[in-house]
Design an enzyme around this catalytic site. Structure first.
Site, PDB file in Angstrom:
ATOM      1  N   GLU A 175     -10.316  -2.336   4.400  1.00 48.34           N
ATOM      2  CA  GLU A 175      -8.980  -1.836   4.740  1.00 48.34           C
ATOM      3  C   GLU A 175      -8.797  -0.446   4.130  1.00 48.34           C
ATOM      4  OE1 GLU A 175      -6.245  -5.778   5.032  1.00 48.34           O
ATOM      5  OE2 GLU A 175      -6.672  -5.187   2.984  1.00 48.34           O
TER       6      GLU A 175
ATOM      7  N   ASP B  10       0.767  -1.252   0.000  1.00 44.50           N
ATOM      8  CA  ASP B  10       0.000   0.000   0.000  1.00 44.50           C
ATOM      9  C   ASP B  10       0.804   1.311   0.000  1.00 44.50           C
ATOM     10  OD1 ASP B  10      -1.552  -2.111   0.815  1.00 44.50           O
ATOM     11  OD2 ASP B  10      -2.098  -1.257   2.737  1.00 44.50           O
TER      12      ASP B  10
END
Ligand code: FRU
Length: 526
Positions: free
Chosen positions: A238, A57
């Protein structure tokens, strides 16, 4: 948490144990820069990639003094996921990047999971001064030991600050600032925004299948505000992101909540979704309560946005991780793994009484344009190889379909090489679908999921009047209808694709005008 179990267990443990306990104070990491020519097989040429090793990420994104900062989930010791650090890079234009030392390393509280960063202009945190405001990063401390011990509270939120434009980071001595008292194990990925109307910081946090909101006057003490979820939806959420965006026509402020979903993305695996609604400083209400996909392809996850970036009121800039947890750790790159998507500008578009979010590549990418090949007006019947001053594996295509004169029901383009690999992008006008078929796009074997398909998205036929397509060695990004449709996919041919063929079935595809640009790479390569 299947994927946290990945990798050689012993290696992970060793990695964690070998991290000395961090004392509050300046943290210097090893230089993220490792040997690379940026010419390895499958290395993207105009996308952000780590020089070596594992990345997931995007994290800690802020803009300050002419620099865009991009941190990222990073494991400097392996090409698979492991004890997470924040790698770090800066850019003046969001296109060319300079790698900086690792920003945050694991410590006695655990690995450094995803989160955001904010410029604390008024020094509410007291970490800096009004003259030298701090940048404050918020992240999840993930403690593998208490996780292993079977506790529920192994994820908590912590902060770190920088007083020198993100070069050095100091972890706050009072960490964690938000402990997990929910009894829910998944409690992570804080993303913070300043909410001027209530004079508070607001944190969006992923808590299993919902987002919880917390408020703070100083980034150190946090109190619960509310939560948001979809009744009946128990998928794992998430990397949330909450921000205001103005309706470009009315100037009305709406709020966007981005959430990444761990299962059942539109074409399998992980994907980024969003809601548009209202936020009053306490509660987010989706309006309509519909979850929409930010990108229909398989490879745009954990997309989040930059704090403090100089954009118009109706714009917000963000970036996603160009992979999918279904196969991210198996893809056939050897020295590094994963790239980011192209940076994109998000804008609202009013639609059927609600809103959708368009994403378009940032304008600065035009600076990479090299030779221009004008396709003029073209009528594609059956098949036609398209050649010019560009490499099919590294170019940008702008195509305007003449819908009035196009009679083909199905048309599109195929990338191929001498090894028999091919990637197909198709537009099915009759069934109003766009599809990407990567089933034959390269040598199989590393993952079954990767070669499923074809992958599809609903197509507004009008959007075919405006197609913008980027090809970068191992990635395809399609933007149709001023960014109304995004389709991002990666692929791994045995040799670079060197042939581009346009085709049309049962009729002709009339391209009213078309241009192909060769694109420069962003790295200085020997
Ligand atoms: C999303 C994610 C986050 C977590 C990070 C760990 O891809 O699972 O929820 O913070 O990756 O690397």
């Amino acid at each position: 948490m299947k994927k946290y179990m990945f990798g050689v267990v012993g290696l992970l443990l060793l990695g964690f144990l070998s991290c000395k306990e961090e004392k509050p104070g300046v943290e210097e990491g090893p230089l993220a820069v490792m040997d690379t020519t940026y010419r390895e097989p499958h290395r993207l040429q105009f996308h952000f990639t780590p020089p070596a090793k594992w990345m997931n990420d995007p994290n800690g994104m802020f803009y300050l003094d002419g620099e865009y900062h991009l941190s990222y989930q990073y494991y400097p010791d392996s090409t698979v996921w492991g004890p997470m650090h924040w790698g770090h890079a800066v850019s003046r234009d969001l296109v060319r990047w300079e790698h900086l030392p690792v920003a945050l390393k694991p410590d006695s509280l655990g690995y450094i999971f995803s989160g955001g960063a904010v410029v604390d202009t008024a020094n509410t945190s007291g970490f800096g001064s009004r003259l030298n405001p701090p940048v404050v990063a918020a992240f999840t401390h993930h403690n593998p030991e208490t996780e292993k011990a079977g506790r529920d509270d192994f994820q908590s939120q912590s902060i770190a600050y920088s007083l020198d434009n993100g070069r050095y980071w100091t972890k706050y001595s009072g960490n964690p600032v938000l402990k997990n008292e929910t009894g829910i194990r998944d409690f992570r990925d804080p993303k913070i925004i300043w909410h001027p109307e209530t004079g508070k910081w607001v944190m969006a946090l992923a808590v299993y299948d919902q987002v919880q909101f917390y408020a703070s006057p100083d980034l150190k003490s946090w109190s619960y505000l509310s939560d948001f979820g979809i009744p009946g939806d128990t998928r794992l959420w998430e990397c949330p992101d909450l921000f205001p965006l103005q309706d470009p026509d009315t100037g009305q402020t709406k709020w966007v909540l981005i959430v990444s979903i761990q299962q059942e993305g539109p074409n399998g695996g992980t994907a980024t979704s969003y809601f548009v609604g209202d936020f009053d400083g306490v509660r987010f209400i989706a309006n309509p309560a519909e979850q929409q996909w930010l990108d229909w392809g398989t490879d745009n996850y954990a997309f989040v946005t930059w704090d403090h970036a100089p954009t118009g009121p109706g714009e917000r800039i963000g970036i996603g991780w160009m992979s999918n947890w279904q196969y991210a750790q198996q893809v056939p790159t050897e020295t590094w793994r994963s790239a980011m998507t192209l940076p994109r500008v998000l804008t609202l578009q009013a639609e059927d009484g609600g809103y959708s979010l368009n994403s378009s590549p940032v304008a600065a990418l035009e600076g990479l344009r090299g030779e221009r090949t004008d396709l003029g007006k073209r009528t594609i019947a059956k098949e036609e190889e398209v050649t010019g001053a560009f490499l099919p594996s590294q170019c940008e295509l702008l195509l305007h379909t003449d819908l009035e004169n196009t009679t083909a029901t199905l048309f599109g383009m195929t990338l191929s090489n001498g090894k028999g690999d091919r990637l197909i992008l198709g537009f099915d006008r009759e069934n109003q679908q766009v599809w990407v078929d990567r089933r034959q796009s390269g040598p199989k074997g590393f993952s079954e999921d990767f070669y499923k398909g074809p992958h599809t998205a609903p197509l507004e036929v009008e959007d075919l009047r405006d197609l913008r397509i980027y090809l970068d060695v191992a990635s395809l990004e399609v933007f149709a209808g001023q960014g109304a449709l995004n389709f991002t996919e990666i692929f791994f041919p045995e040799a670079p694709y060197d042939t581009l063929t346009f085709w049309a079935d049962e009729g002709v595809w009339v391209i009213g005008s078309g241009t192909v640009f060769s694109l420069e790479g962003i790295w200085e390569t020997p």
